[in-house]
Motif scaffolding. Structure first.
Motif, PDB file in Angstrom:
ATOM      1  N   THR A  28       4.549  17.284 -16.072  1.00 25.41           N
ATOM      2  CA  THR A  28       4.033  16.491 -14.959  1.00 25.41           C
ATOM      3  C   THR A  28       2.914  15.535 -15.358  1.00 25.41           C
ATOM      4  N   ILE A  29       2.527  15.525 -16.634  1.00 23.35           N
ATOM      5  CA  ILE A  29       1.439  14.658 -17.082  1.00 23.35           C
ATOM      6  C   ILE A  29       1.902  13.206 -17.097  1.00 23.35           C
ATOM      7  N   SER A  30       1.063  12.330 -16.571  1.00 24.35           N
ATOM      8  CA  SER A  30       1.264  10.896 -16.744  1.00 24.35           C
ATOM      9  C   SER A  30      -0.083  10.289 -17.119  1.00 24.35           C
ATOM     10  N   VAL A  31      -0.023   9.235 -17.917  1.00 26.06           N
ATOM     11  CA  VAL A  31      -1.240   8.574 -18.383  1.00 26.06           C
ATOM     12  C   VAL A  31      -1.151   7.110 -18.003  1.00 26.06           C
ATOM     13  N   GLU A  32      -2.166   6.641 -17.320  1.00 20.20           N
ATOM     14  CA  GLU A  32      -2.243   5.259 -16.865  1.00 20.20           C
ATOM     15  C   GLU A  32      -3.333   4.558 -17.675  1.00 20.20           C
ATOM     16  N   ALA A  33      -2.969   3.508 -18.378  1.00 20.85           N
ATOM     17  CA  ALA A  33      -3.933   2.737 -19.167  1.00 20.85           C
ATOM     18  C   ALA A  33      -4.089   1.358 -18.534  1.00 20.85           C
ATOM     19  N   THR A  34      -5.314   1.003 -18.224  1.00 20.39           N
ATOM     20  CA  THR A  34      -5.625  -0.319 -17.708  1.00 20.39           C
ATOM     21  C   THR A  34      -6.425  -1.047 -18.775  1.00 20.39           C
ATOM     22  N   VAL A  35      -5.925  -2.198 -19.208  1.00 18.73           N
ATOM     23  CA  VAL A  35      -6.585  -2.987 -20.237  1.00 18.73           C
ATOM     24  C   VAL A  35      -7.042  -4.293 -19.604  1.00 18.73           C
ATOM     25  N   ALA A  36      -8.335  -4.577 -19.726  1.00 24.50           N
ATOM     26  CA  ALA A  36      -8.911  -5.817 -19.211  1.00 24.50           C
ATOM     27  C   ALA A  36      -9.270  -6.718 -20.386  1.00 24.50           C
ATOM     28  N   ILE A  57     -10.886  -0.778 -21.784  1.00 28.75           N
ATOM     29  CA  ILE A  57      -9.776   0.126 -21.534  1.00 28.75           C
ATOM     30  C   ILE A  57     -10.233   1.241 -20.601  1.00 28.75           C
ATOM     31  N   ASP A  58      -9.464   1.461 -19.554  1.00 25.57           N
ATOM     32  CA  ASP A  58      -9.687   2.600 -18.664  1.00 25.57           C
ATOM     33  C   ASP A  58      -8.425   3.441 -18.670  1.00 25.57           C
ATOM     34  N   MET A  59      -8.589   4.717 -18.968  1.00 24.89           N
ATOM     35  CA  MET A  59      -7.455   5.637 -19.000  1.00 24.89           C
ATOM     36  C   MET A  59      -7.627   6.642 -17.864  1.00 24.89           C
ATOM     37  N   VAL A  60      -6.558   6.892 -17.125  1.00 19.53           N
ATOM     38  CA  VAL A  60      -6.556   7.891 -16.068  1.00 19.53           C
ATOM     39  C   VAL A  60      -5.382   8.821 -16.343  1.00 19.53           C
ATOM     40  N   VAL A  61      -5.685  10.111 -16.428  1.00 17.25           N
ATOM     41  CA  VAL A  61      -4.657  11.117 -16.642  1.00 17.25           C
ATOM     42  C   VAL A  61      -4.342  11.768 -15.302  1.00 17.25           C
ATOM     43  N   HIS A  62      -3.076  11.769 -14.950  1.00 12.06           N
ATOM     44  CA  HIS A  62      -2.603  12.467 -13.753  1.00 12.06           C
ATOM     45  C   HIS A  62      -1.886  13.730 -14.238  1.00 12.06           C
ATOM     46  N   TRP A  63      -2.365  14.887 -13.773  1.00 10.86           N
ATOM     47  CA  TRP A  63      -1.769  16.161 -14.180  1.00 10.86           C
ATOM     48  C   TRP A  63      -1.762  17.079 -12.965  1.00 10.86           C
ATOM     49  N   PRO A  64      -0.798  16.847 -12.073  1.00  8.13           N
ATOM     50  CA  PRO A  64      -0.738  17.629 -10.839  1.00  8.13           C
ATOM     51  C   PRO A  64      -0.708  19.129 -11.123  1.00  8.13           C
ATOM     52  N   GLY A  65      -1.510  19.844 -10.343  1.00 11.68           N
ATOM     53  CA  GLY A  65      -1.529  21.305 -10.455  1.00 11.68           C
ATOM     54  C   GLY A  65      -2.390  21.840 -11.573  1.00 11.68           C
ATOM     55  N   SER A  66      -2.997  20.962 -12.362  1.00  9.57           N
ATOM     56  CA  SER A  66      -3.805  21.465 -13.475  1.00  9.57           C
ATOM     57  C   SER A  66      -5.178  21.897 -12.977  1.00  9.57           C
ATOM     58  N   ASP A  67      -5.765  22.850 -13.656  1.00 12.86           N
ATOM     59  CA  ASP A  67      -7.117  23.312 -13.386  1.00 12.86           C
ATOM     60  C   ASP A  67      -8.061  22.428 -14.195  1.00 12.86           C
ATOM     61  N   PRO A  68      -8.968  21.701 -13.546  1.00 11.84           N
ATOM     62  CA  PRO A  68      -9.865  20.791 -14.269  1.00 11.84           C
ATOM     63  C   PRO A  68     -10.667  21.475 -15.378  1.00 11.84           C
ATOM     64  N   GLU A  69     -11.031  22.730 -15.195  1.00 11.33           N
ATOM     65  CA  GLU A  69     -11.798  23.432 -16.226  1.00 11.33           C
ATOM     66  C   GLU A  69     -10.952  23.723 -17.464  1.00 11.33           C
ATOM     67  N   ILE A  70      -9.672  23.894 -17.270  1.00 11.45           N
ATOM     68  CA  ILE A  70      -8.758  24.117 -18.397  1.00 11.45           C
ATOM     69  C   ILE A  70      -8.342  22.783 -19.003  1.00 11.45           C
ATOM     70  N   ALA A  71      -8.113  21.778 -18.146  1.00  9.85           N
ATOM     71  CA  ALA A  71      -7.622  20.482 -18.617  1.00  9.85           C
ATOM     72  C   ALA A  71      -8.679  19.703 -19.392  1.00  9.85           C
ATOM     73  N   ALA A  72      -9.943  19.757 -18.991  1.00  6.02           N
ATOM     74  CA  ALA A  72     -10.992  18.935 -19.612  1.00  6.02           C
ATOM     75  C   ALA A  72     -11.078  19.100 -21.122  1.00  6.02           C
ATOM     76  N   PRO A  73     -11.129  20.324 -21.657  1.00 12.79           N
ATOM     77  CA  PRO A  73     -11.191  20.425 -23.121  1.00 12.79           C
ATOM     78  C   PRO A  73      -9.898  19.966 -23.803  1.00 12.79           C
ATOM     79  N   LEU A  74      -8.774  20.070 -23.104  1.00 17.91           N
ATOM     80  CA  LEU A  74      -7.516  19.592 -23.678  1.00 17.91           C
ATOM     81  C   LEU A  74      -7.508  18.068 -23.740  1.00 17.91           C
ATOM     82  N   LEU A  75      -8.078  17.410 -22.730  1.00 13.40           N
ATOM     83  CA  LEU A  75      -8.198  15.947 -22.770  1.00 13.40           C
ATOM     84  C   LEU A  75      -9.071  15.524 -23.940  1.00 13.40           C
TER      85      LEU A  75
END
Length: 165
Positions: A100-108, A122-140
């Motif tokens: 379910t991970i998607s990564v959105e990159a905005t380049v100006a 560059i702005d990167m936004v990670v969409h990971w529905p259902g993920s726990d932010p405390e678990i996801a943050a170190p993985l990012l």
């Protein structure tokens, strides 16, 4: 660079050998033609293997016809794809499903106030529905350390520019 290198296993551990850079994959893309008097690429971009073959056009926002892709779109696609791959890898290693991970990159694209040239932001936004932010943050963070585009953005990349004679 013609020497065949062992492709690493799907792992972030023990997939390197030695203290120096070792190429795993190399590609070449050539850009030709088009009007570049305005400082923006237009023409055709073609990879050596022919898989990538597309028109480059100046975006409408910069006075072009916008009927082709542009370097910022290509960079955003490459960065997002690379980071997505790195994050998917570390998610699988943590026994998490990356489907379910998607990564959105905005380049100006804009002016560099320091020298009047140009810069990218560059702005990167990670969409990971259902993920726990405390678990996801170190993985990012781990994915950022693995992604060569992120390393390039933060550390720079060894680059040579030469004139072919």
């Amino acid at each position: 660079m013609s020497e065949r290198v062992r492709v690493p296993d799907l792992s972030t551990h023990n997939d390197f050998d030695g203290p120096s850079f070792s190429s795993i994959y190399t590609t070449t893309v050539t850009v030709t033609g088009g009007m570049a008097g305005h400082g923006r690429a237009s023409g055709r971009a073609r990879s050596a293997d022919g898989v990538l073959d597309l028109d480059l056009r100046t975006p409408a926002e910069l006075g072009g016809d916008g009927r082709g892709t542009n370097p910022e779109q290509l960079f955003a696609a490459g960065f997002a794809a690379c980071y997505h791959g790195a994050l998917s890898l570390v998610a699988r290693e943590a026994a998490l499903d990356p489907a379910t991970i998607s990564v959105e990159a905005t380049v100006a694209f804009g002016r560099d106030p320091g020298d009047g040239g140009y810069l990218l932001q560059i702005d990167m936004v990670v969409h990971w529905p259902g993920s726990d932010p405390e678990i996801a943050a170190p993985l990012l963070e781990k994915a950022e350390s693995l992604c060569p585009y992120a390393k390039m953005a933060w550390q720079g990349t060894p680059t040579t520019i030469t004139l072919a004679l």
